[in-house]
Design a protein around this motif. Structure first.
Motif, PDB file in Angstrom:
ATOM      1  N   ARG A   1     -13.836 175.463  19.415  1.00  0.00           N
ATOM      2  CA  ARG A   1     -12.669 176.387  20.119  1.00  0.00           C
ATOM      3  C   ARG A   1     -13.291 178.202  19.928  1.00  0.00           C
ATOM      4  NH1 ARG A   1      -9.016 178.680  17.481  1.00  0.00           N
ATOM      5  NH2 ARG A   1      -7.520 180.186  18.852  1.00  0.00           N
ATOM      6  N   ILE A   2     -14.105 178.213  18.957  1.00  0.00           N
ATOM      7  CA  ILE A   2     -14.383 179.342  18.434  1.00  0.00           C
ATOM      8  C   ILE A   2     -15.087 180.289  19.916  1.00  0.00           C
ATOM      9  CG2 ILE A   2     -15.091 181.515  16.967  1.00  0.00           C
ATOM     10  CD1 ILE A   2     -13.941 179.511  15.058  1.00  0.00           C
ATOM     11  N   ALA A   3     -16.341 178.928  19.705  1.00  0.00           N
ATOM     12  CA  ALA A   3     -17.662 179.530  20.670  1.00  0.00           C
ATOM     13  C   ALA A   3     -17.173 179.316  21.890  1.00  0.00           C
ATOM     14  CB  ALA A   3     -18.851 178.642  20.533  1.00  0.00           C
ATOM     15  N   VAL A   4     -16.227 178.559  22.601  1.00  0.00           N
ATOM     16  CA  VAL A   4     -16.165 178.196  23.779  1.00  0.00           C
ATOM     17  C   VAL A   4     -15.733 179.707  25.307  1.00  0.00           C
ATOM     18  CG1 VAL A   4     -14.484 178.150  25.641  1.00  0.00           C
ATOM     19  CG2 VAL A   4     -15.008 176.125  23.920  1.00  0.00           C
ATOM     20  N   PRO A   5     -15.131 181.024  24.536  1.00  0.00           N
ATOM     21  CA  PRO A   5     -15.480 182.490  25.249  1.00  0.00           C
ATOM     22  C   PRO A   5     -16.909 183.206  25.519  1.00  0.00           C
ATOM     23  CG  PRO A   5     -13.935 182.476  24.140  1.00  0.00           C
ATOM     24  CD  PRO A   5     -14.786 181.107  23.383  1.00  0.00           C
ATOM     25  N   THR A   6     -18.190 182.663  24.232  1.00  0.00           N
ATOM     26  CA  THR A   6     -19.260 182.971  24.310  1.00  0.00           C
ATOM     27  C   THR A   6     -19.992 182.175  25.288  1.00  0.00           C
ATOM     28  OG1 THR A   6     -18.786 184.207  21.850  1.00  0.00           O
ATOM     29  CG2 THR A   6     -20.739 183.908  22.605  1.00  0.00           C
ATOM     30  N   LEU A   7     -19.517 181.288  24.689  1.00  0.00           N
ATOM     31  CA  LEU A   7     -20.652 180.059  25.913  1.00  0.00           C
ATOM     32  C   LEU A   7     -20.472 180.181  27.121  1.00  0.00           C
ATOM     33  CD1 LEU A   7     -20.308 176.876  23.649  1.00  0.00           C
ATOM     34  CD2 LEU A   7     -22.576 178.660  23.542  1.00  0.00           C
ATOM     35  N   MET A   8     -19.070 179.951  27.367  1.00  0.00           N
ATOM     36  CA  MET A   8     -18.631 180.161  29.226  1.00  0.00           C
ATOM     37  C   MET A   8     -19.837 181.773  29.602  1.00  0.00           C
ATOM     38  SD  MET A   8     -17.308 177.979  30.399  1.00  0.00           S
ATOM     39  CE  MET A   8     -16.424 178.600  32.316  1.00  0.00           C
ATOM     40  N   ASN A   9     -19.680 182.865  28.838  1.00  0.00           N
ATOM     41  CA  ASN A   9     -19.735 184.041  29.492  1.00  0.00           C
ATOM     42  C   ASN A   9     -21.148 183.729  29.377  1.00  0.00           C
ATOM     43  OD1 ASN A   9     -17.870 185.149  29.468  1.00  0.00           O
ATOM     44  ND2 ASN A   9     -17.656 186.454  27.373  1.00  0.00           N
ATOM     45  N   TYR A  10     -21.941 182.628  28.516  1.00  0.00           N
ATOM     46  CA  TYR A  10     -23.688 182.440  28.556  1.00  0.00           C
ATOM     47  C   TYR A  10     -23.921 181.461  29.926  1.00  0.00           C
ATOM     48  CZ  TYR A  10     -25.041 184.507  24.355  1.00  0.00           C
ATOM     49  OH  TYR A  10     -24.906 185.498  22.866  1.00  0.00           O
ATOM     50  N   PHE A  11     -23.165 180.992  29.747  1.00  0.00           N
ATOM     51  CA  PHE A  11     -23.627 180.086  31.421  1.00  0.00           C
ATOM     52  C   PHE A  11     -23.264 181.087  32.509  1.00  0.00           C
ATOM     53  CE2 PHE A  11     -21.314 177.262  35.044  1.00  0.00           C
ATOM     54  CZ  PHE A  11     -22.043 176.562  34.768  1.00  0.00           C
ATOM     55  N   ILE A  12     -22.286 181.777  32.596  1.00  0.00           N
ATOM     56  CA  ILE A  12     -22.007 182.698  33.890  1.00  0.00           C
ATOM     57  C   ILE A  12     -23.460 183.818  34.344  1.00  0.00           C
ATOM     58  CG2 ILE A  12     -21.332 185.210  34.729  1.00  0.00           C
ATOM     59  CD1 ILE A  12     -18.586 183.652  33.431  1.00  0.00           C
ATOM     60  N   ASP A  13     -23.515 184.972  33.098  1.00  0.00           N
ATOM     61  CA  ASP A  13     -25.087 185.250  33.032  1.00  0.00           C
ATOM     62  C   ASP A  13     -26.502 183.996  33.501  1.00  0.00           C
ATOM     63  OD1 ASP A  13     -24.347 187.195  31.942  1.00  0.00           O
ATOM     64  OD2 ASP A  13     -24.149 187.110  29.936  1.00  0.00           O
ATOM     65  N   MET A  14     -26.093 182.553  32.924  1.00  0.00           N
ATOM     66  CA  MET A  14     -27.345 181.498  33.905  1.00  0.00           C
ATOM     67  C   MET A  14     -27.548 181.482  35.002  1.00  0.00           C
ATOM     68  SD  MET A  14     -28.030 178.278  32.425  1.00  0.00           S
ATOM     69  CE  MET A  14     -28.573 178.843  30.425  1.00  0.00           C
ATOM     70  N   ILE A  15     -26.074 181.357  35.392  1.00  0.00           N
ATOM     71  CA  ILE A  15     -26.499 181.485  36.815  1.00  0.00           C
ATOM     72  C   ILE A  15     -26.637 182.428  37.927  1.00  0.00           C
ATOM     73  CG2 ILE A  15     -24.633 181.447  38.869  1.00  0.00           C
ATOM     74  CD1 ILE A  15     -22.770 178.898  37.372  1.00  0.00           C
ATOM     75  N   LYS A  16     -25.701 183.907  37.093  1.00  0.00           N
ATOM     76  CA  LYS A  16     -26.941 184.952  37.929  1.00  0.00           C
ATOM     77  C   LYS A  16     -28.218 185.244  37.228  1.00  0.00           C
ATOM     78  CE  LYS A  16     -23.787 187.797  35.271  1.00  0.00           C
ATOM     79  NZ  LYS A  16     -23.101 189.000  35.308  1.00  0.00           N
ATOM     80  N   ALA A  17     -28.707 184.643  36.597  1.00  0.00           N
ATOM     81  CA  ALA A  17     -30.262 185.037  36.092  1.00  0.00           C
ATOM     82  C   ALA A  17     -31.464 184.021  36.991  1.00  0.00           C
ATOM     83  CB  ALA A  17     -30.866 184.266  34.832  1.00  0.00           C
ATOM     84  N   THR A  18     -30.684 182.556  37.586  1.00  0.00           N
ATOM     85  CA  THR A  18     -31.289 182.288  38.754  1.00  0.00           C
ATOM     86  C   THR A  18     -31.448 182.963  39.796  1.00  0.00           C
ATOM     87  OG1 THR A  18     -29.115 181.477  39.729  1.00  0.00           O
ATOM     88  CG2 THR A  18     -29.733 180.037  38.158  1.00  0.00           C
ATOM     89  N   SER A  19     -31.164 183.842  39.765  1.00  0.00           N
ATOM     90  CA  SER A  19     -32.039 184.438  41.362  1.00  0.00           C
ATOM     91  C   SER A  19     -33.278 185.259  40.803  1.00  0.00           C
ATOM     92  CB  SER A  19     -30.820 186.135  41.216  1.00  0.00           C
ATOM     93  OG  SER A  19     -30.762 186.824  39.950  1.00  0.00           O
ATOM     94  N   LEU A  20     -33.484 184.624  39.371  1.00  0.00           N
ATOM     95  CA  LEU A  20     -35.132 185.135  39.395  1.00  0.00           C
ATOM     96  C   LEU A  20     -36.058 184.381  39.504  1.00  0.00           C
ATOM     97  CD1 LEU A  20     -34.769 186.757  35.961  1.00  0.00           C
ATOM     98  CD2 LEU A  20     -35.127 187.938  37.431  1.00  0.00           C
ATOM     99  N   ALA A  21     -35.466 182.504  40.081  1.00  0.00           N
ATOM    100  CA  ALA A  21     -36.321 181.977  40.422  1.00  0.00           C
ATOM    101  C   ALA A  21     -37.309 182.334  41.220  1.00  0.00           C
ATOM    102  CB  ALA A  21     -34.866 180.582  40.853  1.00  0.00           C
ATOM    103  N   PHE A  22     -36.641 182.778  42.816  1.00  0.00           N
ATOM    104  CA  PHE A  22     -37.443 183.475  44.012  1.00  0.00           C
ATOM    105  C   PHE A  22     -38.819 184.082  43.607  1.00  0.00           C
ATOM    106  CE2 PHE A  22     -35.849 187.939  43.478  1.00  0.00           C
ATOM    107  CZ  PHE A  22     -37.035 188.777  44.275  1.00  0.00           C
ATOM    108  N   THR A  23     -38.881 184.459  42.417  1.00  0.00           N
ATOM    109  CA  THR A  23     -39.999 184.910  41.730  1.00  0.00           C
ATOM    110  C   THR A  23     -41.393 184.200  41.801  1.00  0.00           C
ATOM    111  OG1 THR A  23     -39.913 185.133  39.353  1.00  0.00           O
ATOM    112  CG2 THR A  23     -39.148 187.205  41.172  1.00  0.00           C
ATOM    113  N   LEU A  24     -40.908 183.374  42.045  1.00  0.00           N
ATOM    114  CA  LEU A  24     -41.499 181.793  41.073  1.00  0.00           C
ATOM    115  C   LEU A  24     -41.604 180.778  42.581  1.00  0.00           C
ATOM    116  CD1 LEU A  24     -40.220 180.700  37.395  1.00  0.00           C
ATOM    117  CD2 LEU A  24     -42.092 182.322  38.162  1.00  0.00           C
ATOM    118  N   GLY A  25     -40.780 181.347  43.531  1.00  0.00           N
ATOM    119  CA  GLY A  25     -41.074 180.620  45.453  1.00  0.00           C
ATOM    120  C   GLY A  25     -39.562 179.677  45.591  1.00  0.00           C
ATOM    121  N   VAL A  26     -38.975 180.103  44.324  1.00  0.00           N
ATOM    122  CA  VAL A  26     -38.043 178.823  44.755  1.00  0.00           C
ATOM    123  C   VAL A  26     -36.776 179.268  46.050  1.00  0.00           C
ATOM    124  CG1 VAL A  26     -35.938 177.253  43.742  1.00  0.00           C
ATOM    125  CG2 VAL A  26     -37.864 177.679  41.886  1.00  0.00           C
ATOM    126  N   THR A  27     -36.604 178.969  46.712  1.00  0.00           N
ATOM    127  CA  THR A  27     -35.813 178.911  47.261  1.00  0.00           C
ATOM    128  C   THR A  27     -34.273 178.899  46.922  1.00  0.00           C
ATOM    129  OG1 THR A  27     -37.464 178.579  49.578  1.00  0.00           O
ATOM    130  CG2 THR A  27     -35.178 179.001  50.227  1.00  0.00           C
TER     131      THR A  27
END
Length: 224
Positions: A147-173
């Motif tokens: 319960r304590i960690a959920v807000p922070t972990l959800m924020n990391y998941f949001i950051d992770m979705i945005k971080a997938t944008s770096l995959a195009f540098t590896l040739g991922v479409t």
């Protein structure tokens, strides 16, 4: 000054949406694996296991102290030169590996703080009635720490979705890679990138809504 081509932007939405599943797949797989690894690292940190604690601190220090893009390049371009069996790794797998290790380092510290934040009197009471450390973690500490960690972990998941944008540098479409290709073909860079920005924004807002609902659900027992 030219006018924005809103027609092109409307046509681009359905094209980019076809690549959204891959973006969510990479983020989802990275989140699940990172959460498992982060829990393991956090428990090692809390229990201060000899030897393993030092390695955990080194792991966290490295992956929090270096850029994600550098880590992705290491997994995709660097390690295959040292380990032959990694030459078959593709961009998607390298991206998931990078997301997993990078974000698990941050999540481990958040989970550790959540575990430490559980009232010590409860752990002492559990141990006094004969619970083992494993039972204590599973039945008392982790449910409350979640319960304590959920807000922070959800924020990391949001950051992770945005971080997938770096995959195009590896040739991922994926979402960003597809946008880059569409923009290069039409030369309408502003329209293309504002369109993908709106898509990412919409995804983040949807997740933020889900986060608020989840926090409300987990907090029901504490409001009675």
């Amino acid at each position: 000054m030219r006018e924005l081509d809103f027609g092109y932007m409307l046509e681009l939405f359905p094209i980019l949406l076809r690549y959204l599943p891959l973006t969510l797949e990479m983020a989802g797989a990275g989140m699940v694996l990172a959460l498992v690894l982060a829990c393991l690292l956090a428990v090692i940190r809390v229990l201060k296991l000899p030897g393993l604690n030092a390695l955990t601190l080194l792991f966290i220090s490295f992956f929090r102290g270096t850029p994600l893009l550098v880590q992705l390049f290491l997994f995709y371009y660097g390690l295959p030169q040292l380990l032959a069996f990694l030459t078959q790794i593709n961009g998607v797998t390298a991206t998931i590996m990078g997301l997993t290790l990078h974000f698990s380092a941050y999540m481990a510290e958040s989970i550790r703080a959540a575990i430490v934040g559980v009232d010590r009197s409860q752990t002492e009471a559990a141990l006094s009635i004969g619970m083992t450390n494993a039972q204590l973690m599973r039945r008392i500490v982790l449910p409350q720490a979640t319960r304590i960690a959920v807000p922070t972990l959800m924020n990391y998941f949001i950051d992770m979705i945005k971080a997938t944008s770096l995959a195009f540098t590896l040739g991922v479409t994926e979402l960003m890679g597809a946008t880059q290709k569409e923009a290069a073909g039409s030369f309408l860079y502003f329209e293309a990138f504002i369109t993908v920005a709106i898509l990412y924004w919409g995804i983040v807002e949807l997740l933020a809504w889900a986060q608020r609902r989840l926090e409300s659900r987990l907090g029901e027992a504490y409001r009675r």
